[in-house]
Design a protein around this motif. Structure first.
Motif, PDB file in Angstrom:
ATOM      1  N   SER A   1      -3.510  10.771   6.668  1.00 60.04           N
ATOM      2  CA  SER A   1      -2.128  11.070   6.297  1.00 60.04           C
ATOM      3  C   SER A   1      -1.981  11.263   4.791  1.00 60.04           C
ATOM      4  O   SER A   1      -1.209  12.121   4.335  1.00 60.04           O
ATOM      5  CB  SER A   1      -1.195   9.953   6.770  1.00 60.04           C
ATOM      6  OG  SER A   1      -1.210   9.851   8.181  1.00 60.04           O
ATOM      7  N   ILE A   2      -2.706  10.473   4.007  1.00 56.66           N
ATOM      8  CA  ILE A   2      -2.642  10.622   2.557  1.00 56.66           C
ATOM      9  C   ILE A   2      -3.205  11.974   2.126  1.00 56.66           C
ATOM     10  O   ILE A   2      -2.652  12.653   1.257  1.00 56.66           O
ATOM     11  CB  ILE A   2      -3.395   9.467   1.866  1.00 56.66           C
ATOM     12  CG1 ILE A   2      -2.564   8.183   1.948  1.00 56.66           C
ATOM     13  CG2 ILE A   2      -3.698   9.800   0.414  1.00 56.66           C
ATOM     14  CD1 ILE A   2      -3.215   6.982   1.313  1.00 56.66           C
ATOM     15  N   ILE A   3      -4.304  12.371   2.752  1.00 55.78           N
ATOM     16  CA  ILE A   3      -4.881  13.686   2.431  1.00 55.78           C
ATOM     17  C   ILE A   3      -3.864  14.789   2.732  1.00 55.78           C
ATOM     18  O   ILE A   3      -3.672  15.718   1.930  1.00 55.78           O
ATOM     19  CB  ILE A   3      -6.178  13.910   3.233  1.00 55.78           C
ATOM     20  CG1 ILE A   3      -7.245  12.891   2.802  1.00 55.78           C
ATOM     21  CG2 ILE A   3      -6.688  15.336   3.050  1.00 55.78           C
ATOM     22  CD1 ILE A   3      -8.493  12.921   3.648  1.00 55.78           C
TER      23      ILE A   3
ATOM     24  N   GLU B   1       7.117   9.238  -2.427  1.00 59.95           N
ATOM     25  CA  GLU B   1       7.328   7.829  -2.076  1.00 59.95           C
ATOM     26  C   GLU B   1       6.469   7.423  -0.879  1.00 59.95           C
ATOM     27  O   GLU B   1       5.878   6.333  -0.859  1.00 59.95           O
ATOM     28  CB  GLU B   1       8.809   7.605  -1.768  1.00 59.95           C
ATOM     29  CG  GLU B   1       9.151   6.231  -1.206  1.00 59.95           C
ATOM     30  CD  GLU B   1       8.816   5.109  -2.170  1.00 59.95           C
ATOM     31  OE1 GLU B   1       8.696   3.965  -1.710  1.00 59.95           O
ATOM     32  OE2 GLU B   1       8.660   5.369  -3.377  1.00 59.95           O
ATOM     33  N   THR B   2       6.399   8.287   0.124  1.00 60.20           N
ATOM     34  CA  THR B   2       5.561   7.994   1.289  1.00 60.20           C
ATOM     35  C   THR B   2       4.095   7.883   0.893  1.00 60.20           C
ATOM     36  O   THR B   2       3.357   7.034   1.413  1.00 60.20           O
ATOM     37  CB  THR B   2       5.731   9.083   2.357  1.00 60.20           C
ATOM     38  OG1 THR B   2       7.118   9.155   2.738  1.00 60.20           O
ATOM     39  CG2 THR B   2       4.893   8.799   3.591  1.00 60.20           C
TER      40      THR B   2
ATOM     41  N   VAL C   1      -0.888  14.566   0.150  1.00 55.11           N
ATOM     42  CA  VAL C   1      -1.247  15.073  -1.182  1.00 55.11           C
ATOM     43  C   VAL C   1      -1.284  16.595  -1.190  1.00 55.11           C
ATOM     44  O   VAL C   1      -0.784  17.238  -2.124  1.00 55.11           O
ATOM     45  CB  VAL C   1      -2.605  14.492  -1.632  1.00 55.11           C
ATOM     46  CG1 VAL C   1      -3.118  15.203  -2.876  1.00 55.11           C
ATOM     47  CG2 VAL C   1      -2.474  12.997  -1.897  1.00 55.11           C
ATOM     48  N   SER C   2      -1.847  17.179  -0.132  1.00 49.76           N
ATOM     49  CA  SER C   2      -1.901  18.645  -0.064  1.00 49.76           C
ATOM     50  C   SER C   2      -0.496  19.235   0.048  1.00 49.76           C
ATOM     51  O   SER C   2      -0.203  20.283  -0.553  1.00 49.76           O
ATOM     52  CB  SER C   2      -2.762  19.090   1.120  1.00 49.76           C
ATOM     53  OG  SER C   2      -2.186  18.688   2.358  1.00 49.76           O
ATOM     54  N   LEU C   3       0.393  18.562   0.791  1.00 56.26           N
ATOM     55  CA  LEU C   3       1.757  19.048   0.943  1.00 56.26           C
ATOM     56  C   LEU C   3       2.537  18.912  -0.362  1.00 56.26           C
ATOM     57  O   LEU C   3       3.295  19.819  -0.743  1.00 56.26           O
ATOM     58  CB  LEU C   3       2.468  18.278   2.063  1.00 56.26           C
ATOM     59  CG  LEU C   3       3.882  18.749   2.428  1.00 56.26           C
ATOM     60  CD1 LEU C   3       3.888  20.234   2.780  1.00 56.26           C
ATOM     61  CD2 LEU C   3       4.426  17.928   3.586  1.00 56.26           C
ATOM     62  N   ILE C   4       2.344  17.787  -1.063  1.00 55.48           N
ATOM     63  CA  ILE C   4       3.005  17.598  -2.357  1.00 55.48           C
ATOM     64  C   ILE C   4       2.536  18.663  -3.346  1.00 55.48           C
ATOM     65  O   ILE C   4       3.337  19.250  -4.086  1.00 55.48           O
ATOM     66  CB  ILE C   4       2.735  16.186  -2.906  1.00 55.48           C
ATOM     67  CG1 ILE C   4       3.435  15.138  -2.035  1.00 55.48           C
ATOM     68  CG2 ILE C   4       3.210  16.067  -4.354  1.00 55.48           C
ATOM     69  CD1 ILE C   4       3.053  13.707  -2.370  1.00 55.48           C
ATOM     70  N   LYS C   5       1.237  18.922  -3.364  1.00 56.75           N
ATOM     71  CA  LYS C   5       0.686  19.946  -4.251  1.00 56.75           C
ATOM     72  C   LYS C   5       1.293  21.316  -3.945  1.00 56.75           C
ATOM     73  O   LYS C   5       1.670  22.062  -4.857  1.00 56.75           O
ATOM     74  CB  LYS C   5      -0.835  20.001  -4.117  1.00 56.75           C
ATOM     75  CG  LYS C   5      -1.511  21.046  -5.003  1.00 56.75           C
ATOM     76  CD  LYS C   5      -3.005  21.042  -4.802  1.00 56.75           C
ATOM     77  CE  LYS C   5      -3.673  22.098  -5.698  1.00 56.75           C
ATOM     78  NZ  LYS C   5      -3.173  23.462  -5.421  1.00 56.75           N
TER      79      LYS C   5
ATOM     80  N   VAL D   1       3.662   4.449  -0.509  1.00 56.61           N
ATOM     81  CA  VAL D   1       3.668   3.436   0.550  1.00 56.61           C
ATOM     82  C   VAL D   1       2.315   3.395   1.254  1.00 56.61           C
ATOM     83  O   VAL D   1       1.768   2.312   1.512  1.00 56.61           O
ATOM     84  CB  VAL D   1       4.800   3.729   1.554  1.00 56.61           C
ATOM     85  CG1 VAL D   1       4.666   2.844   2.792  1.00 56.61           C
ATOM     86  CG2 VAL D   1       6.165   3.511   0.906  1.00 56.61           C
ATOM     87  N   MET D   2       1.765   4.556   1.566  1.00 57.75           N
ATOM     88  CA  MET D   2       0.466   4.596   2.242  1.00 57.75           C
ATOM     89  C   MET D   2      -0.650   4.085   1.340  1.00 57.75           C
ATOM     90  O   MET D   2      -1.578   3.412   1.802  1.00 57.75           O
ATOM     91  CB  MET D   2       0.179   6.023   2.722  1.00 57.75           C
ATOM     92  CG  MET D   2       1.099   6.480   3.844  1.00 57.75           C
ATOM     93  SD  MET D   2       0.638   8.064   4.601  1.00 57.75           S
ATOM     94  CE  MET D   2       0.963   9.181   3.248  1.00 57.75           C
ATOM     95  N   SER D   3      -0.543   4.376   0.046  1.00 54.73           N
ATOM     96  CA  SER D   3      -1.550   3.875  -0.893  1.00 54.73           C
ATOM     97  C   SER D   3      -1.474   2.359  -0.993  1.00 54.73           C
ATOM     98  O   SER D   3      -2.514   1.674  -1.039  1.00 54.73           O
ATOM     99  CB  SER D   3      -1.346   4.513  -2.267  1.00 54.73           C
ATOM    100  OG  SER D   3      -1.466   5.918  -2.195  1.00 54.73           O
TER     101      SER D   3
END
Length: 581
Positions: free
Chosen positions: A502-504, A453-454, A507-511, A457-459
Motif C-alpha cells: 500500500s505504501i508503494i 497523511e495515509t 507513494v506512486s500516486l502522490i508522485k 499512518v502506514m509508515s
C-alpha cells in the motif's frame, strides 16, 4: 414511345444528376459548384426514390455542402417518394447544426413522412440527445405518434439508446404508458430487446403495475420475456429472475434496489478479514497462515473480478473498493490499539499514532461529506446572461460535446460529467473508487493531503510493528521469524505485507498527483507539453497545498467555479445509500 424504366419501375436518373450526387457524397465542394454553375436546375431534380441533392447532402452530414446547395436554390421542404424531407435526413444524422441551417432556410420541423414519423422520431432512432434537445428548444413535443402509434420513446427503446432514453423520461417529456398499435408499451419493447437497464428504469418510474399491462396478444412483459429465455442473451438472462420476482409482488409494493448486494460489497472485506482473525485465533491458532491466505485470496479475487458497477440491472456504483479501503483503515487501528501498544519502547509513539489516526479520519470524513465542486447549471450567454442553449451553439457553429446529456446544460471546457455520480464537476480530477466520491476543484487539495497523511499512518504502523516483532521474537533470524509469524502470528504479518504494498502504491500516486499539480492541471484536464520552469512547478505545489490558485500554468483554467442552484440529473429515484453520502 414509353419512358424506359429500371427494374424498380422508376424512370432512369439524369446522368449529370448522378455525377452531382457522387460529388456531394464525396464532399467535393468545388466540383459541385462547377456542375451547378453549368446547370443550376439540378438542385430541383430528383433521383432514385425521389431523393434530391439536398437529401443526399443531409445524409452525408456536411453542413458546408448544405449551405452551398441552399444558396443555389435547393428546397429544404422537398419530399422524396416516402414523403421524407431533408429535415428528416438531417435528424437521422443527429446533427443539430444541420437541422438549424435548414430551419433558417425555411425548413419545416413539423412534418411527417409516409409512415407518420416526424424528425423527432428520426432523432430518437439515432439516439441523438443533442438533436432532441434542439427540437425541445424549438418548441416541439415528444408525444407525437406515427401510424403505428409509436412515440419517440418507443423508437429509443427499440434501439437501446440509453442517454436518449433517460432524456425522454425526464421532465415527463414522453408518456411511458403509451401503447402502440400492437398494444406494446415501451416496457414490452425493452424486455423484447433485452434492454435490462432500461426495463429497470421504467419499472422504477411507473411502479409495479406496469408489469401487469398486457398487449394485444394478452402478454405481460414477463410473458414476452419468457419467449426469449432460450436465447440466453445477457439482458434476457438478467431480466428473467427480476421480473419473475417483481411480478409476484403486490402492485402497490415499494420497489427495492439491490441494497443487500450493495452493503455486502461494502462490508465484505471488513467482515471476511474479521472472521479470518476469529477463526485463526480461536479455532486454528497453530495454522493461522492458511486461514489468512484463504481470506486474502478470496478478497483479492473478488476485487479483481469486480467492475465499477454492481452486476445488477440497476447499475449502481460498486462500493467494494471503498469497503476494502475502509477495512484496511479499521483493521490497522485495531492492531494499533489492541496488539502493538504493550510492545512499544516509548509511549510517545502511541500518542503520535492517535494524532495521525484522528487527522486521517477527519480528512476521510471531509472527503466523503464535502461537495467536490458540483456544477449546478450551465454556462451563461455573455449578452443575454441566460444559460447557453443548443441553438446558441448552432449559431456559433460550436461543438455539441460541451452539452451534458444528464444535467442538460452546456458546461464549461473544464467541467466533466461523472457517470457514476451522475452530475458534473468543475475541474474534475477523477472519480475515486476508494472514496465513492469524485475528486474535483473543492476537494483536490484535501485529497492529496489525505494521501500524504495515509502514507504517514502506514509508515508509523510499519515502525511500530518493527518494535513489536523485535520485542516478541528477540534474537531470531528474519527467515525463522517470518515462518513462526506465518503459523502463529499471521494477523500482524498479513497487515505488514499489505501495508508495504500500500505504501508503494500511495507513494506512486502522490508522485503522480504532485506532478499534475506542479503543472497547474488535473488528471482529466491536462496537456503533456509544459513550458513551466522548475521554480514555477514548485510554487504551484506550495500554492496548491495551501488551497490557493496555481502560481503559474500554461493550461487554460477559468478563475472561479460556478455555484448555481442544483439541477436534478435524473427523475427516477435512486435508492442506493451512496446517493446520501
Amino acid at each position: 414511345m414509353a419512358t424506359q424504366t429500371n427494374r424498380d419501375g422508376q424512370a432512369p436518373v439524369n446522368p449529370e444528376l448522378q455525377v452531382l450526387m457522387h460529388a456531394i457524397s464525396s464532399c467535393a465542394g468545388v466540383a459541385v459548384q462547377q456542375i451547378l454553375n453549368q446547370n443550376p436546375d439540378l438542385v430541383k431534380e430528383k433521383g432514385w426514390h425521389g431523393q434530391t441533392v439536398l437529401h443526399r447532402a443531409c445524409l452525408s452530414g456536411d453542413c458546408a455542402m448544405v449551405r452551398l446547395l441552399l444558396q443555389y436554390g435547393a428546397d429544404p421542404n422537398a419530399t422524396n417518394d416516402f414523403l421524407e424531407t431533408p429535415v428528416h435526413y438531417a435528424s437521422k444524422r443527429g446533427i443539430p447544426s444541420l437541422v438549424h441551417i435548414l430551419c433558417q432556410a425555411g425548413g419545416n420541423l413539423n412534418v411527417k413522412d409516409k409512415s407518420g414519423k416526424s424528425p423527432v422520431h428520426n432523432a430518437a432512432q439515432t439516439g441523438s440527445v443533442y438533436m432532441l434537445q434542439y427540437f425541445e428548444e424549438k418548441g416541439l413535443g415528444f408525444r407525437d405518434l406515427d401510424e403505428n402509434l409509436q412515440s419517440p420513446l418507443h423508437c429509443v427503446c427499440s434501439f437501446g439508446h440509453l442517454e436518449a432514453f433517460k432524456y425522454l423520461l425526464r421532465k415527463g417529456r414522453s408518456d411511458p404508458r403509451q401503447a402502440d398499435s400492437k398494444g406494446d408499451t415501451p416496457l414490452h419493447i425493452c424486455v423484447r430487446e433485452g434492454y435490462a437497464h432500461g426495463s429497470w428504469l421504467l419499472i422504477n418510474y411507473l411502479g409495479l403495475a406496469c408489469l401487469h399491462v398486457k398487449n394485444n396478444l394478452g402478454q405481460t412483459p414477463l410473458d414476452v420475456l419468457k419467449q426469449f429465455d432460450a436465447s440466453k442473451k445477457s439482458g434476457h438472462t438478467q431480466l428473467l429472475p427480476l421480473l419473475t420476482e417483481l411480478t409476484s409482488k403486490p402492485q402497490n409494493s415499494k420497489i427495492q434496489g439491490p441494497t443487500q448486494l450493495w452493503y455486502f460489497h461494502l462490508l465484505m472485506p471488513t467482515v471476511v478479514y474479521a472472521f479470518a482473525i476469529f477463526v485463526a485465533v480461536n479455532i486454528f491458532p497453530n495454522y493461522q497462515g492458511l486461514v489468512f491466505v484463504v481470506a486474502l485470496v478470496y478478497i483479492m479475487k473478488t476485487c479483481m473480478k469486480a467492475s465499477h458497477r454492481l452486476n445488477h440491472v440497476s447499475r449502481w456504483a460498486n462500493p467494494l473498493f471503498a469497503g476494502t479501503f475502509f477495512a484496511g483503515m479499521l483493521h490497522t487501528m485495531i492492531v494499533y490499539y489492541w496488539t502493538i501498544p504493550e510492545h512499544l519502547p516509548h509511549q510517545i509513539l502511541l500518542y503520535l499514532s492517535i494524532i495521525f489516526n484522528i487527522l486521517q479520519l477527519y480528512l476521510y470524513y471531509k472527503l466523503i461529506a464535502a461537495d467536490p465542486g458540483v456544477v449546478r447549471t450551465g454556462e451563461l450567454n455573455e449578452k443575454t446572461r441566460q444559460p447557453i442553449t443548443i441553438i446558441d451553439l448552432c449559431d456559433k457553429n460550436s461543438s455539441m460535446d460541451l452539452f451534458c446529456h444528464e444535467c442538460e446544460h452546456v458546461r464549461s471546457k473544464v467541467t466533466k460529467h461523472c457517470k457514476l455520480c451522475e452530475i458534473c464537476y468543475y475541474r474534475m480530477d477523477h472519480h475515486c473508487l476508494f472514496l465513492l466520491k469524485c475528486v474535483a476543484y473543492n476537494n483536490h487539495a484535501r485529497f492529496v493531503w489525505f494521501l500524504i497523511e495515509t502514507g504517514f499512518v502506514m509508515s508509523m504502523f510499519l515502525l511500530q510493528t518493527y518494535f513489536y516483532v523485535t520485542s516478541k521474537y528477540p534474537g531470531k533470524q528474519y527467515s525463522t521469524m517470518l515462518v513462526d509469524m506465518f503459523w502463529d502470528d499471521c494477523w500482524i504479518l498479513s497487515m505488514v505485507v499489505m501495508h508495504i504494498f500500500s505504501i508503494i502504491w500511495a507513494v506512486s500516486l502522490i508522485k503522480f498527483q504532485l506532478d499534475i499539480v506542479a503543472r497547474g492541471q488535473t488528471t482529466y484536464f491536462q496537456q503533456k507539453i509544459s513550458t513551466l520552469t522548475a521554480v514555477d512547478k514548485l510554487f504551484n505545489i506550495i500554492y496548491f497545498l495551501q488551497g490557493k490558485a496555481a502560481y503559474r500554468t500554461d493550461f487554460e483554467f477559468e478563475d472561479e467555479p460556478k455555484n448555481y442552484p442544483v439541477q436534478k440529473p435524473y427523475p427516477v429515484q435512486q435508492n442506493y445509500p451512496v446517493q446520501n453520502v
